[in-house]
Design a protein around this motif. Structure first.
Motif, PDB file in Angstrom:
ATOM      1  N   UNK A  85      48.321 -45.913 -15.967  1.00  0.00           N
ATOM      2  CA  UNK A  85      47.521 -45.712 -14.761  1.00  0.00           C
ATOM      3  C   UNK A  85      46.232 -46.516 -14.890  1.00  0.00           C
ATOM      4  N   UNK A  86      46.079 -47.527 -14.026  1.00  0.00           N
ATOM      5  CA  UNK A  86      44.898 -48.387 -14.046  1.00  0.00           C
ATOM      6  C   UNK A  86      44.256 -48.380 -12.666  1.00  0.00           C
ATOM      7  N   UNK A 101      41.002 -47.103 -16.627  1.00  0.00           N
ATOM      8  CA  UNK A 101      42.356 -46.614 -16.866  1.00  0.00           C
ATOM      9  C   UNK A 101      42.291 -45.199 -17.437  1.00  0.00           C
ATOM     10  N   UNK A 102      43.440 -44.556 -17.504  1.00  0.00           N
ATOM     11  CA  UNK A 102      43.538 -43.252 -18.162  1.00  0.00           C
ATOM     12  C   UNK A 102      44.472 -43.374 -19.351  1.00  0.00           C
ATOM     13  N   UNK A 103      44.182 -42.589 -20.403  1.00  0.00           N
ATOM     14  CA  UNK A 103      45.068 -42.536 -21.560  1.00  0.00           C
ATOM     15  C   UNK A 103      46.170 -41.510 -21.297  1.00  0.00           C
ATOM     16  N   UNK A 104      47.358 -41.704 -21.883  1.00  0.00           N
ATOM     17  CA  UNK A 104      48.476 -40.799 -21.601  1.00  0.00           C
ATOM     18  C   UNK A 104      48.385 -39.469 -22.330  1.00  0.00           C
ATOM     19  N   UNK A 105      47.554 -39.367 -23.357  1.00  0.00           N
ATOM     20  CA  UNK A 105      47.535 -38.178 -24.207  1.00  0.00           C
ATOM     21  C   UNK A 105      47.117 -36.938 -23.419  1.00  0.00           C
ATOM     22  N   UNK A 106      47.837 -35.832 -23.650  1.00  0.00           N
ATOM     23  CA  UNK A 106      47.477 -34.574 -22.998  1.00  0.00           C
ATOM     24  C   UNK A 106      46.054 -34.167 -23.339  1.00  0.00           C
ATOM     25  N   UNK A 107      45.627 -34.471 -24.589  1.00  0.00           N
ATOM     26  CA  UNK A 107      44.281 -34.096 -25.024  1.00  0.00           C
ATOM     27  C   UNK A 107      43.212 -34.771 -24.167  1.00  0.00           C
ATOM     28  N   UNK A 108      43.536 -35.928 -23.624  1.00  0.00           N
ATOM     29  CA  UNK A 108      42.558 -36.707 -22.871  1.00  0.00           C
ATOM     30  C   UNK A 108      42.829 -36.682 -21.370  1.00  0.00           C
ATOM     31  N   UNK A 109      43.652 -35.741 -20.940  1.00  0.00           N
ATOM     32  CA  UNK A 109      43.936 -35.618 -19.508  1.00  0.00           C
ATOM     33  C   UNK A 109      42.633 -35.354 -18.756  1.00  0.00           C
ATOM     34  N   UNK A 110      42.502 -35.990 -17.616  1.00  0.00           N
ATOM     35  CA  UNK A 110      41.294 -35.798 -16.829  1.00  0.00           C
ATOM     36  C   UNK A 110      40.135 -36.662 -17.252  1.00  0.00           C
ATOM     37  N   UNK A 111      40.370 -37.616 -18.179  1.00  0.00           N
ATOM     38  CA  UNK A 111      39.332 -38.543 -18.621  1.00  0.00           C
ATOM     39  C   UNK A 111      39.660 -39.962 -18.152  1.00  0.00           C
TER      40      UNK A 111
END
Length: 274
Positions: A85-86, A101-111
């Motif tokens: 996602x960019x 962009x967003x990172x795929x990791x669940x830990x970083x969701x919403x960042x």
């Protein structure tokens, strides 16, 4: 033996299945595009990707002007670890492609993360930690840079020719890099070098200018540099001259040092062949 509890602010690095490492930061971070503040966060996260030696910031979406972001027209899938996602940034009368962009990791969701390291043409114009502007990439909290005056004897040769001899160096110790020897200009044969228009930026030291060897030796250009106006933390290197250990011969207190293999080695070899 008395034990003490960990400081409540102490944090350890966390990892994700994608190979990312991250940790929260307590710094107030802002990013601007022209006159527009795009990011204003007191809860940023530092993220390390497996293929990059330096961290990046990711920010809670609530701290980002998401109204300025548009789904990317040509997302560079693969540019960041697992990211798909960019966003293009539409701010201050200009559209910058793939700026976020967003990172795929669940830990970083919403960042949301932003380009600014090595790709200033797509990222934001200015970044600040607290009220100090920072450049190139975020500073790594696990890295130290110390500039220490010394009385050690440093001799430097290029292709067998003595080009520097000093007993008043400043030694710069930087995590994961070889010691750099910053010498007074009067101890360096700068008449053997030509100033170039090459400049580089460092978030720990500032902006450097360079010289190239004037002789016929097979050495890369821009092998000598100085920081005319270094950042306050390394003020001791102001105006002093340093050499890439990777391509010159350094004798320290009578002992010839081995040339180190560093992330710069391949770059310097490529320069030498070009």
């Amino acid at each position: 033996m008395t034990t003490h509890p960990a400081h409540p602010g102490a944090r350890s690095l966390r990892t994700t299945p994608e190979g990312l490492m991250w940790e929260p930061s307590e710094r107030w971070v802002r990013g601007r595009k022209g006159d527009v503040t795009v990011v204003d966060s007191r809860h940023p996260v530092l993220v390390w990707e497996p293929h990059l030696p330096v961290p990046q910031y990711a920010f809670p979406a609530r701290d980002v002007r998401t109204d300025l972001l548009r789904p990317a027209k040509s997302p560079p899938t693969g540019a960041h670890t697992g990211s798909r996602v960019f966003y293009d940034l539409d701010a201050d009368g200009e559209v910058r492609a793939n700026a976020a962009w967003t990172f795929p990791a669940d830990d970083l969701a919403g960042h949301i993360a932003f380009e600014w390291f090595l790709r200033t043409d797509t990222g934001l114009d200015h970044w600040y930690e607290e009220d100090e502007e920072i450049f190139i990439h975020p500073r790594d909290p696990h890295k130290r840079v110390d500039a220490l005056p010394s009385s050690r004897h440093v001799r430097i040769e290029v292709d067998g020719q003595l080009v520097a001899d000093s007993r008043t160096p400043v030694l710069l110790f930087e995590t994961s890099l070889p010691t750099r020897y910053y010498l007074p200009r009067e101890d360096v044969r700068l008449d053997l070098f030509d100033a170039t228009d090459h400049h580089t930026g460092c978030p720990y030291k500032g902006t450097a200018s360079y010289w190239s060897w004037r002789g016929e030796a097979d050495v890369p250009p821009n092998l000598v540099w100085t920081y005319p106006e270094p950042l306050p933390a390394v003020a001791a290197i102001r105006g002093r001259v340093a050499f890439f250990n990777e391509v010159v011969d350094i004798t320290l207190d009578g002992e010839r040092l081995e040339r180190p293999e560093t992330p710069f080695t391949r770059m310097l070899r490529k320069r030498s062949r070009s």
